[in-house]
Design an enzyme around this catalytic site. Structure first.
Site, PDB file in Angstrom:
ATOM      1  N   THR A   1     -14.189 -10.202 -19.319  1.00  0.00           N
ATOM      2  CA  THR A   1     -14.997  -9.688 -20.434  1.00  0.00           C
ATOM      3  C   THR A   1     -14.350  -9.917 -21.794  1.00  0.00           C
ATOM      4  O   THR A   1     -15.036 -10.175 -22.781  1.00  0.00           O
ATOM      5  CB  THR A   1     -15.196  -8.159 -20.263  1.00  0.00           C
ATOM      6  OG1 THR A   1     -15.856  -7.947 -19.028  1.00  0.00           O
ATOM      7  CG2 THR A   1     -16.020  -7.561 -21.371  1.00  0.00           C
TER       8      THR A   1
ATOM      9  N   THR B   1      -4.960   5.001   3.251  1.00  0.00           N
ATOM     10  CA  THR B   1      -5.954   6.064   3.125  1.00  0.00           C
ATOM     11  C   THR B   1      -7.115   5.665   2.210  1.00  0.00           C
ATOM     12  O   THR B   1      -6.933   4.911   1.258  1.00  0.00           O
ATOM     13  CB  THR B   1      -5.320   7.379   2.609  1.00  0.00           C
ATOM     14  OG1 THR B   1      -6.370   8.325   2.386  1.00  0.00           O
ATOM     15  CG2 THR B   1      -4.554   7.198   1.313  1.00  0.00           C
TER      16      THR B   1
HETATM   17  N1  ASP Z   1     -16.708  -8.834 -14.612  1.00  0.00           N
HETATM   18  C1  ASP Z   1     -15.582  -8.834 -15.516  1.00  0.00           C
HETATM   19  C2  ASP Z   1     -14.411  -9.486 -14.807  1.00  0.00           C
HETATM   20  O1  ASP Z   1     -13.752  -8.873 -14.042  1.00  0.00           O
HETATM   21  C3  ASP Z   1     -15.246  -7.459 -15.938  1.00  0.00           C
HETATM   22  C4  ASP Z   1     -14.072  -7.371 -16.892  1.00  0.00           C
HETATM   23  O2  ASP Z   1     -13.539  -8.330 -17.381  1.00  0.00           O
HETATM   24  O3  ASP Z   1     -13.666  -6.252 -17.224  1.00  0.00           O
HETATM   25  O4  ASP Z   1     -14.155 -10.649 -15.034  1.00  0.00           O
END
Ligand code: ASP
Length: 345
Positions: free
Chosen positions: A15, A278
């Site tokens: 992201t 767990t």
């Molecule tokens: N879907 C994204 C990823 O893991 C989410 C993120 O970057 O926080 O690449």
């Protein structure tokens, strides 16, 4: 005068570097050069920064062991040239990648800090800037020319964690990670604080080695009330299966049905390594504490203690890849390799 630390920033995707597709509204990866332009503040840090990007940055849901090796090799190739490394990675599977890399790196004596963000760096309310700037500061933090951190860490929302102790707990809040069974190694507030007594000691006297064999013939088997014999038998019957992370209830408890224990024993006799972890977010497996785990213990199941599922998965792939002899596997898994598990009594 002390030498200014030289930091390598490795962009893998996630992201942090995404933009919204104006047609579909979905977040997609964009060009890494633009990412750096969004943070002119980086020029004020007391270090020099070079950057490198995967040719095709990815959403971390597409990460796999080949990508882990690729990231490890970037650090290996640049190990002597740089004083620290910051890996920008999607948060979804960051704990898996960072745990795997912690096992692959033997005798690490430099900081490797994973970070990312919940909002893209161009977003007004983004958490990316703080995460990135402080991660670089952590990677550049030294005392008498020696890095303060010499292990694989994950920095997110003001906390520095040992990476192989972390788990993603929130898809909404900026505080996306926690380290349920081990305290943070540092915190960022008015001051950047390190809790030195918790940080792994540097192994600078021994050569840094990258171990790249990971065996993914494994499965995570989360048990649930009502799980059937057919389900367990078909999972344990997967051809070529070498390891199982058995996610059990509470402190490592599972049904006591004879068919269940027999199927596990049969698998163990065939040489499959089964690890008890767990399902609880925190706490530890204590095999034999309840009657419902006595048979698991007798069957020779590995005690995962307080390891996270992410770290257990990475450790299992790593130790299977290392071709540890069957009779030593249990003892080695239960021992602490990179601070990922609290020592069992
Ligand atoms: N879907 C994204 C990823 O893991 C989410 C993120 O970057 O926080 O690449």
């Amino acid at each position: 005068m002390a030498k200014i630390p030289h930091i390598l920033l490795i962009y893998t995707g996630g992201t942090i570097g995404m933009v919204k597709d104006y047609k579909t509204g979905a977040l997609k990866i964009f060009n890494f050069d633009k990412l750096l332009k969004h943070i002119p503040e980086l020029n004020q840090l007391n270090c020099t920064i070079s950057s490198i990007s995967l040719e095709e940055p990815i959403d971390s849901s597409n990460m796999n062991p080949d990508n882990w090796v690729f990231i490890a090799e970037i650090i290996e190739k640049n190990y002597e040239k740089f004083d620290g490394f910051v890996v920008l990675h999607g948060s979804d599977t960051m704990s898996y990648t960072a745990s795997a890399i912690s096992f692959m790196f033997e005798n690490l004596s430099k900081p490797v800090i994973f970070t990312g963000s919940q909002l893209p760096i161009g977003d007004l309310r983004t958490d990316a800037k703080e995460n990135l700037i402080t991660s670089i500061e952590v990677a550049a933090s030294q005392e008498n020319g020696v890095p303060i951190i010499s292990e694989v860490c994950l920095y997110f929302e003001y906390k520095l964690y040992r990476a192989n102790r972390t788990t993603k707990i929130n898809a909404e809040h900026f505080e996306a990670f926690t380290s349920p069974n081990f305290p943070p190694l540092g915190e960022s507030g008015v001051h950047l604080k390190f809790y030195k007594q918790l940080i792994n000691k540097s192994k600078k006297t021994k050569p840094f080695t990258v171990r790249k064999h990971l065996d993914n013939n494994i499965v995570i088997l989360k048990i649930f009330p009502g799980i059937t014999e057919k389900t367990i038998a078909s999972i344990l019957g997967i051809e070529g299966l070498k390891g199982v992370i058995l996610e059990t209830f509470g402190s490592g408890n599972a049904p006591t049905d004879k068919w269940f224990i027999d199927l596990l024993k049969e698998s163990i006799n065939k040489g499959v390594q089964i690890v008890n972890v767990t399902q609880c977010i925190s706490g530890s497996v204590i095999m034999g504490h309840y009657e419902t785990s006595v048979e698991l213990k007798k069957a020779g199941i590995i005690n995962g203690g307080d390891i996270t599922t992410e770290s257990a998965l990475a450790k299992l792939m790593f130790l299977l890849g290392e071709k540890i002899p069957k009779n030593k596997f249990k003892a080695i898994f239960e021992a602490q390799l990179r601070g990922e598990i609290s020592m069992l009594e």
